[in-house]
Structures are given as structure tokens and as C-alpha cells.
Write an enzyme that holds these catalytic residues in place. Structure first.
Site, PDB file in Angstrom:
ATOM      1  N   ARG A  20     -19.257 -13.563  52.225  1.00 18.13           N
ATOM      2  CA  ARG A  20     -18.686 -14.788  52.806  1.00 18.13           C
ATOM      3  C   ARG A  20     -19.477 -15.184  54.045  1.00 18.13           C
ATOM      4  O   ARG A  20     -20.167 -14.357  54.633  1.00 18.13           O
ATOM      5  CB  ARG A  20     -17.265 -14.521  53.304  1.00 18.13           C
ATOM      6  CG  ARG A  20     -16.182 -14.607  52.305  1.00 18.13           C
ATOM      7  CD  ARG A  20     -14.858 -14.316  53.031  1.00 18.13           C
ATOM      8  NE  ARG A  20     -13.873 -13.800  52.114  1.00 18.13           N
ATOM      9  CZ  ARG A  20     -13.045 -14.562  51.408  1.00 18.13           C
ATOM     10  NH1 ARG A  20     -13.071 -15.864  51.533  1.00 18.13           N
ATOM     11  NH2 ARG A  20     -12.190 -14.018  50.570  1.00 18.13           N
TER      12      ARG A  20
ATOM     13  N   LEU B  57     -16.775 -12.927  58.625  1.00 21.62           N
ATOM     14  CA  LEU B  57     -16.225 -11.594  58.385  1.00 21.62           C
ATOM     15  C   LEU B  57     -14.691 -11.666  58.279  1.00 21.62           C
ATOM     16  O   LEU B  57     -14.095 -12.672  58.639  1.00 21.62           O
ATOM     17  CB  LEU B  57     -16.635 -10.653  59.527  1.00 21.62           C
ATOM     18  CG  LEU B  57     -18.148 -10.432  59.689  1.00 21.62           C
ATOM     19  CD1 LEU B  57     -18.442  -9.656  60.982  1.00 21.62           C
ATOM     20  CD2 LEU B  57     -18.721  -9.676  58.484  1.00 21.62           C
TER      21      LEU B  57
ATOM     22  N   GLY C 131     -12.753 -10.879  55.400  1.00 18.99           N
ATOM     23  CA  GLY C 131     -12.221 -10.813  54.038  1.00 18.99           C
ATOM     24  C   GLY C 131     -11.098 -11.794  53.769  1.00 18.99           C
ATOM     25  O   GLY C 131     -10.890 -12.763  54.513  1.00 18.99           O
TER      26      GLY C 131
ATOM     27  N   LYS D 127       0.027 -17.024  58.339  1.00 21.85           N
ATOM     28  CA  LYS D 127       0.893 -16.840  59.508  1.00 21.85           C
ATOM     29  C   LYS D 127       0.823 -18.051  60.430  1.00 21.85           C
ATOM     30  O   LYS D 127       1.815 -18.414  61.072  1.00 21.85           O
ATOM     31  CB  LYS D 127       0.526 -15.567  60.264  1.00 21.85           C
ATOM     32  CG  LYS D 127       1.445 -14.407  59.996  1.00 21.85           C
ATOM     33  CD  LYS D 127       1.232 -13.673  58.696  1.00 21.85           C
ATOM     34  CE  LYS D 127       1.909 -14.149  57.484  1.00 21.85           C
ATOM     35  NZ  LYS D 127       1.505 -13.472  56.246  1.00 21.85           N
TER      36      LYS D 127
ATOM     37  N   VAL E  86       5.930 -11.662  47.522  1.00 20.80           N
ATOM     38  CA  VAL E  86       5.653 -11.929  48.931  1.00 20.80           C
ATOM     39  C   VAL E  86       4.956 -13.279  49.128  1.00 20.80           C
ATOM     40  O   VAL E  86       5.363 -14.099  49.957  1.00 20.80           O
ATOM     41  CB  VAL E  86       4.758 -10.806  49.494  1.00 20.80           C
ATOM     42  CG1 VAL E  86       4.636 -10.937  50.986  1.00 20.80           C
ATOM     43  CG2 VAL E  86       5.328  -9.454  49.135  1.00 20.80           C
ATOM     44  N   ILE E  87       3.901 -13.520  48.351  1.00 18.68           N
ATOM     45  CA  ILE E  87       3.126 -14.757  48.534  1.00 18.68           C
ATOM     46  C   ILE E  87       3.984 -15.975  48.209  1.00 18.68           C
ATOM     47  O   ILE E  87       4.023 -16.945  48.971  1.00 18.68           O
ATOM     48  CB  ILE E  87       1.852 -14.724  47.658  1.00 18.68           C
ATOM     49  CG1 ILE E  87       0.899 -13.655  48.186  1.00 18.68           C
ATOM     50  CG2 ILE E  87       1.197 -16.104  47.607  1.00 18.68           C
ATOM     51  CD1 ILE E  87      -0.400 -13.516  47.408  1.00 18.68           C
TER      52      ILE E  87
ATOM     53  N   GLU F 246      11.045 -17.148  38.624  1.00 16.29           N
ATOM     54  CA  GLU F 246      10.791 -15.706  38.663  1.00 16.29           C
ATOM     55  C   GLU F 246      11.178 -15.067  37.328  1.00 16.29           C
ATOM     56  O   GLU F 246      12.243 -15.320  36.789  1.00 16.29           O
ATOM     57  CB  GLU F 246      11.562 -15.072  39.829  1.00 16.29           C
ATOM     58  CG  GLU F 246      11.671 -13.569  39.831  1.00 16.29           C
ATOM     59  CD  GLU F 246      10.322 -12.823  39.816  1.00 16.29           C
ATOM     60  OE1 GLU F 246       9.415 -13.196  40.583  1.00 16.29           O
ATOM     61  OE2 GLU F 246      10.200 -11.866  39.019  1.00 16.29           O
TER      62      GLU F 246
ATOM     63  N   GLY G 272       0.844 -11.945  41.504  1.00 21.88           N
ATOM     64  CA  GLY G 272       0.202 -10.662  41.790  1.00 21.88           C
ATOM     65  C   GLY G 272      -1.295 -10.807  41.987  1.00 21.88           C
ATOM     66  O   GLY G 272      -1.870 -11.890  41.818  1.00 21.88           O
TER      67      GLY G 272
ATOM     68  N   HIS H 190      18.899  -3.710  76.867  1.00 24.23           N
ATOM     69  CA  HIS H 190      19.833  -4.779  76.527  1.00 24.23           C
ATOM     70  C   HIS H 190      19.462  -6.031  77.321  1.00 24.23           C
ATOM     71  O   HIS H 190      19.170  -5.918  78.507  1.00 24.23           O
ATOM     72  CB  HIS H 190      21.255  -4.345  76.885  1.00 24.23           C
ATOM     73  CG  HIS H 190      22.266  -5.423  76.672  1.00 24.23           C
ATOM     74  ND1 HIS H 190      22.699  -5.779  75.402  1.00 24.23           N
ATOM     75  CD2 HIS H 190      22.914  -6.241  77.546  1.00 24.23           C
ATOM     76  CE1 HIS H 190      23.577  -6.761  75.509  1.00 24.23           C
ATOM     77  NE2 HIS H 190      23.720  -7.067  76.805  1.00 24.23           N
TER      78      HIS H 190
HETATM   79  P1  NAI Z   1       3.990  -9.780  43.842  1.00 22.66           P
HETATM   80  O1  NAI Z   1       3.634  -8.679  42.938  1.00 22.66           O
HETATM   81  O2  NAI Z   1       4.610  -9.505  45.183  1.00 22.66           O
HETATM   82  O3  NAI Z   1       5.018 -10.760  43.079  1.00 22.66           O
HETATM   83  C1  NAI Z   1       4.710 -11.376  41.849  1.00 22.66           C
HETATM   84  C2  NAI Z   1       5.984 -11.890  41.210  1.00 22.66           C
HETATM   85  O4  NAI Z   1       5.624 -12.695  40.081  1.00 22.66           O
HETATM   86  C3  NAI Z   1       6.883 -10.787  40.701  1.00 22.66           C
HETATM   87  O5  NAI Z   1       8.182 -10.975  41.217  1.00 22.66           O
HETATM   88  C4  NAI Z   1       6.816 -10.954  39.185  1.00 22.66           C
HETATM   89  O6  NAI Z   1       8.005 -10.547  38.548  1.00 22.66           O
HETATM   90  C5  NAI Z   1       6.558 -12.457  39.041  1.00 22.66           C
HETATM   91  N1  NAI Z   1       5.986 -12.875  37.766  1.00 22.66           N
HETATM   92  C6  NAI Z   1       4.975 -12.273  37.091  1.00 22.66           C
HETATM   93  N2  NAI Z   1       4.715 -12.941  35.927  1.00 22.66           N
HETATM   94  C7  NAI Z   1       5.570 -13.995  35.881  1.00 22.66           C
HETATM   95  C8  NAI Z   1       5.788 -15.055  34.932  1.00 22.66           C
HETATM   96  N3  NAI Z   1       5.090 -15.183  33.808  1.00 22.66           N
HETATM   97  N4  NAI Z   1       6.754 -15.979  35.201  1.00 22.66           N
HETATM   98  C9  NAI Z   1       7.492 -15.861  36.346  1.00 22.66           C
HETATM   99  N5  NAI Z   1       7.324 -14.892  37.258  1.00 22.66           N
HETATM  100  C10 NAI Z   1       6.364 -13.954  37.037  1.00 22.66           C
HETATM  101  O7  NAI Z   1       2.661 -10.666  43.974  1.00 22.66           O
HETATM  102  P2  NAI Z   1       2.174 -11.739  45.033  1.00 22.66           P
HETATM  103  O8  NAI Z   1       3.323 -12.362  45.761  1.00 22.66           O
HETATM  104  O9  NAI Z   1       1.263 -12.624  44.269  1.00 22.66           O
HETATM  105  O10 NAI Z   1       1.371 -10.882  46.096  1.00 22.66           O
HETATM  106  C11 NAI Z   1       0.200 -10.173  45.691  1.00 22.66           C
HETATM  107  C12 NAI Z   1      -0.081  -9.011  46.596  1.00 22.66           C
HETATM  108  O11 NAI Z   1      -0.433  -9.448  47.888  1.00 22.66           O
HETATM  109  C13 NAI Z   1       1.118  -8.094  46.720  1.00 22.66           C
HETATM  110  O12 NAI Z   1       0.681  -6.762  46.539  1.00 22.66           O
HETATM  111  C14 NAI Z   1       1.573  -8.306  48.131  1.00 22.66           C
HETATM  112  O13 NAI Z   1       2.132  -7.113  48.697  1.00 22.66           O
HETATM  113  C15 NAI Z   1       0.315  -8.733  48.859  1.00 22.66           C
HETATM  114  N6  NAI Z   1       0.663  -9.623  49.958  1.00 22.66           N
HETATM  115  C16 NAI Z   1       1.306  -9.100  51.041  1.00 22.66           C
HETATM  116  C17 NAI Z   1       1.718  -9.910  52.070  1.00 22.66           C
HETATM  117  C18 NAI Z   1       2.456  -9.304  53.206  1.00 22.66           C
HETATM  118  O14 NAI Z   1       2.392  -8.099  53.384  1.00 22.66           O
HETATM  119  N7  NAI Z   1       3.191 -10.085  53.991  1.00 22.66           N
HETATM  120  C19 NAI Z   1       1.469 -11.350  52.064  1.00 22.66           C
HETATM  121  C20 NAI Z   1       0.817 -11.790  50.862  1.00 22.66           C
HETATM  122  C21 NAI Z   1       0.430 -10.953  49.870  1.00 22.66           C
END
Ligand code: NAI
Length: 462
Positions: A35, A38, A40, A51, A179-180, A199, A268, A441
Site C-alpha cells: 500500500r 503503512l 494495513g 471509529k 461486528v462490521i 442475518e 466475515g 466515584h
Molecule cells: P462476523 O463473522 O462477525 O459476522 C458475519 C455475520 O454474517 C454472521 O453473523 C453470519 O451468521 C452472517 N452471515 C453469513 N452468511 C450470511 C448469509 N448468507 N445471509 C445472512 N447472514 C449471513 O464477520 P464481520 O462482521 O464481517 O467481521 C469480520 C471480522 O472482522 C471478524 O472476525 C471481526 O471480529 C473483525 N472485526 C472486528 C472489529 C472489532 O473488533 N471491533 C471491527 C470489524 C471487524
């Protein structure tokens, strides 16, 4: 062409932290990054820009909903989307330049370009082949879409496109209540979009504590997000600038369609290892396409190590950072180690959600005798003063020994509050240890102490 003790491939939180620690431990270090900047995914198109948008949109929400209650007059606050994007860009720049400064300070060479590994001990960047005693792969992850969905990053977007939409959509459909989906869904809901989350499962944030899931869903609905649960998205068609999302309700088998201006695919992420030459090297992958490593982050090929999203475990920046430091220490002859039982997870919505250790569901499944101490932020004076009393702290402790096994918080500053519990867990503390620690407090952290008290003779303010 140069010779190094360590070349790190990738400058995300795993890679750059590892490079800095390697250099601090006296290893001659370079870091490869293709990129222009730096940091990522996390700094450029992930944690940090999201954020910024969460912060800005939360301020708008406060102005619209809570200012007047406090006697503040800010009539009809509006969004200047271009300016908000500019603020986000400034935040990214500040952070990525900060890493560049740290590289210079620690005498780490930035090898600009995309790296590959022609053989153990060699890293190719452009036409140059550099020598390295050790190679650390920290190449991260990329969004994984669904079959039948073509991402264009304009109408059908991943988190990357969702951070830089041309305008705030009238209707946003989010696929996936992880989460996203929930963080970015919250941003656009606060900015005025109609947001519908579809979902696959019957609950949001799979794997989280059940009570948190239920409270979180209730709060998000109150904020105006709409949820279609138990629905499998099958395809997204784009016509004349609009998207149609097709899904099947899993129980009934009924087919449905919903229209949207923008569709966010948040189903995911998967390890990003393209172009490294791992096949030819014979680096073993897991069945989920992660790089297989041993307890010391060594891959199946001597001299090549891997950390972060590219290997197994939660895809979290801080997990990658810890692995980056651990592998550096191992390469420097020290005893690097990560305690995977105490890795916090935070969702930066409002309120925040933070969790560490075991959930009640996991403890029940393991047949472990436990006690749960719970305290609502309704009993916390500071939270009430700040209109932030929705939510609770729950601490799970061993029924006999009182040792803390997990904690789950939904409420103000949950992402910060969780860390006193993480430290306590690292020290093998009992809930009583937290309960007997004086907490200032009025602070939100009193709610943590009250939950610890609730594991014993009872909380005071409930
Ligand atoms: P995720 O794994 O958290 O959630 C994906 C969701 O999509 C699940 O609930 C799943 O059941 C659903 N899903 C899958 N296929 C589907 C379908 N065909 N129709 C409807 N729903 C479906 O994945 P996400 O949110 O994309 O995040 C990816 C990674 O990035 C995660 O490991 C997360 O921990 C990380 N991340 C962490 C953050 C944080 O720590 N604040 C912020 C952003 C990402």
C-alpha cells in the site's frame, strides 16, 4: 538488495508491531508493504476510519437526542458528508504517518511493494530479492463475500467501500449481524439512513454471551435499526443504480426481496495469502485456508513464521499485535507467549459491547459450576447523569474458588472498562479481589466493582 535478521511481510497491527519489537530487541529488520501507506487494513480501511465515523455520527446523535435535555441549544444539526470524509482521512493520515515515524525511529527499512517468498530465507519485492534469516508473514485478511454477490464497492460494498460512499444512502441493507455490520450499520442509521440488517442466524453477534446478544438487539432496534433474522441471503442484483437483495427465511423456506441504495456485505473475512508463493514453498494451510503454525508461530517451512488474521484465532488487531510481539521475542531468544484465554473483544457501537473469557453458554456446556454477578448501569450515578444507563456488567466466576472466568459488558465505555477485568484475569484474581479494590466515584468503573460485589454478598446500588 539487502540482508536482514527479519523481514516482516505486511504492515498492519500484527506486522508493524512485530517489526518494531524485533528492532527493539536488536534484530536488523525490514517490513514489506505494498500500500502507499503503512498500517494495513486496520489503519487505512478498518478499525481507525470506522471509529472516526462512529465518533462523528455519535456526536450528531447526542446533538439530536440529548443536547436539549441538558439545556444545550443546537438547532437542526446537519451533516456535511464531504467534510466528515475529510476528517476521517485526516485521522487515517495521522495514524499511518505515525507508523512511518516509528519505523524511522527504530531503523526499520520499509520495502515498498508486494512481497513474495521465492525460497526460505528470501523475500522478493519488485525485482529485488532480499535475504532474511527469519520471515514473518503478517499479510492479514480480506472480506469474504457470498457466492452470487458481485462486489463493486459502490452499490454492493464491503467495509472498505462502506467507509467512502459517495453519499449517505436512503436505504442500506446490511448482510450479516456481526461486528462490521453492526458498527457500520449504526453509523449510517445515525446519519439518517434506513438500515435493515439481514442475518442468517436467529441471534446477532454469533458466539457472544446470550444475555448480551438480547440486550444489544433490543437497544439497536430502539435506535431504529431493523432486523430480519434467520434469513439466508442468496443473491444481490443491481439495476439502474439500485440493488435488490434476495433471501430465504430459513424456517419457512419462503423467498423474499428487499430493495436498497447500498448493500453492505459483512459476512466475515478470510486470510489474505495470495501471491506469497506459499504453495510452491510447501507451507501447510488449514482447511479454512489459514497458515498453519505451531505454538511458536512457526509454519511447516523452517525460517518462515506467521501471525495475525492469516493464522487461526479471532481476527482482531490486538490479537495480531500480541502475536507480533511474541514471535519477535521468540526470534530474539526470549519466551514470547500469548494468553488466548484473555483476549478482549469490543464492538464500538453506542453503547459499546465488550467481552472477555467464557460466556455463560460455554460454562454451561462445559458443566462448570459458576456464579454470575450482574449490575445494571441504571444503578450507576455517572451513567445516569450522562444518559448512558442502558446496559449492564456481568462477571462470571467459579462457584467454588471465585476465580473470574469471564466478563461481559454492554454500556458506556465498555471497551475500556473490560481491561481491569482482563488484568485481574491475567493475575488469576477472584471476583472478591475486584470487589475489595477501591473504585473512584463517580465513574463507570464502579459498575464493574458492583458486578464483582454481586458475585459475593451483593451489589450495593441494586
Ligand atoms: P462476523 O463473522 O462477525 O459476522 C458475519 C455475520 O454474517 C454472521 O453473523 C453470519 O451468521 C452472517 N452471515 C453469513 N452468511 C450470511 C448469509 N448468507 N445471509 C445472512 N447472514 C449471513 O464477520 P464481520 O462482521 O464481517 O467481521 C469480520 C471480522 O472482522 C471478524 O472476525 C471481526 O471480529 C473483525 N472485526 C472486528 C472489529 C472489532 O473488533 N471491533 C471491527 C470489524 C471487524
Amino acid at each position: 538488495m539487502a540482508s536482514y535478521d527479519v523481514i516482516v511481510i505486511g504492515s498492519g497491527p500484527g506486522g508493524y508491531v512485530s517489526a518494531i519489537r524485533c528492532a527493539q530487541l536488536g534484530l536488523k529488520t525490514a517490513c514489506v508493504e505494498g500500500r502507499d501507506t503503512l498500517g494495513g487494513t486496520c489503519l487505512n480501511v478498518g478499525c481507525i476510519p470506522s471509529k472516526a465515523l462512529l465518533h462523528a455520527s455519535h456526536q450528531l446523535h447526542e446533538a439530536q437526542h440529548n443536547f436539549s435535555k441538558m439545556g444545550l441549544i443546537a438547532e437542526d444539526p446537519k451533516v456535511d458528508w464531504a467534510k466528515m470524509q475529510g476528517y476521517k482521512t485526516d485521522v487515517i493520515d495521522g495514524n499511518t504517518k505515525g507508523i512511518e515515524f516509528l519505523f524511522k525511529k527504530n531503523k526499520i527499512d520499509w520495502l515498498k511493494g508486494w512481497g513474495s517468498i521465492p525460497a526460505a530465507g528470501q523475500v522478493k519485492v519488485g525485482d529485488d530479492i532480499h535475504q532474511a534469516k527469519h520471515i514473518i508473514i503478517a499479510s492479514g485478511s480480506e472480506p469474504s463475500s457470498l457466492p452470487g454477490i458481485a462486489i463493486d464497492e459502490k452499490i454492493v460494498v464491503t467495509s472498505t467501500g462502506a467507509l467512502e460512499l459517495n453519499k449517505i444512502p436512503s436505504k442500506l441493507v446490511v448482510i450479516g449481524a456481526g461486528v462490521i455490520g453492526l458498527e457500520l450499520g449504526s453509523v449510517y442509521a445515525r446519519l439518517g439512513a434506513e438500515v435493515e440488517v439481514i442475518e442468517f442466524l436467529d441471534e446477532i453477534t454469533p458466539g457472544m454471551d446470550g444475555e448480551i446478544q438480547k440486550t444489544f438487539l433490543r437497544i439497536l432496534k430502539k435506535q431504529g435499526l431493523m432486523f430480519t433474522m434467520g434469513a439466508a441471503v442468496q443473491s444481490v442484483a443491481v439495476k439502474k443504480g439500485k440493488a435488490t437483495v434476495s433471501y430465504v427465511k430459513r424456517k419457512k423456506g419462503s423467498q423474499h426481496e428487499v430493495e436498497a441504495d447500498v448493500v453492505l456485505v459483512a459476512t466475515g473475512r478470510r486470510p489474505y495469502v495470495d501471491g506469497l508463493g506459499l504453495d510452491a514453498l510447501g507451507v501447510t494451510l488449514t482447511e479454512r485456508s489459514q497458515i498453519q503454525t505451531d505454538a511458536h508461530y512457526a509454519t511447516s517451512v523452517p525460517g518462515i513464521y506467521a501471525i495475525g488474521d492469516a493464522i487461526s484465532g479471532p481476527m482482531l488487531a490486538h490479537k495480531a499485535e500480541d502475536e507480533g510481539m511474541a514471535v519477535a521475542e521468540i526470534l530474539a531468544g526470549q519466551a514470547g507467549h500469548v494468553n488466548y484465554d484473555v483476549i478482549p473483544g469490543v464492538i464500538y457501537t453506542h453503547p459499546e459491547v465488550a467481552t472477555v473469557g467464557k460466556t455463560e453458554e460455554q460454562l454451561k456446556e462445559a458443566g462448570r459450576a459458576y456464579k454470575a454477578g450482574k449490575f445494571s448501569f441504571m444503578g450507576n450515578g455517572r451513567a445516569k447523569a450522562n444518559f448512558a444507563a442502558d446496559g449492564f456488567v456481568k462477571i462470571l466466576a467459579d462457584a467454588q474458588t471465585d476465580r473470574i472466568l469471564g466478563a461481559h459488558i454492554i454500556g458506556p465505555m465498555a471497551g475500556d472498562l473490560i481491561h481491569e477485568i482482563c488484568v485481574a484475569m491475567e493475575f488469576g484474581a477472584a471476583a472478591e479481589d475486584l470487589a475489595r479494590t477501591c473504585h473512584a466515584h463517580p465513574t463507570y468503573s464502579e459498575a464493574v466493582r458492583e458486578a464483582a460485589l454481586a458475585c459475593g454478598d451483593g451489589a450495593i446500588h441494586s
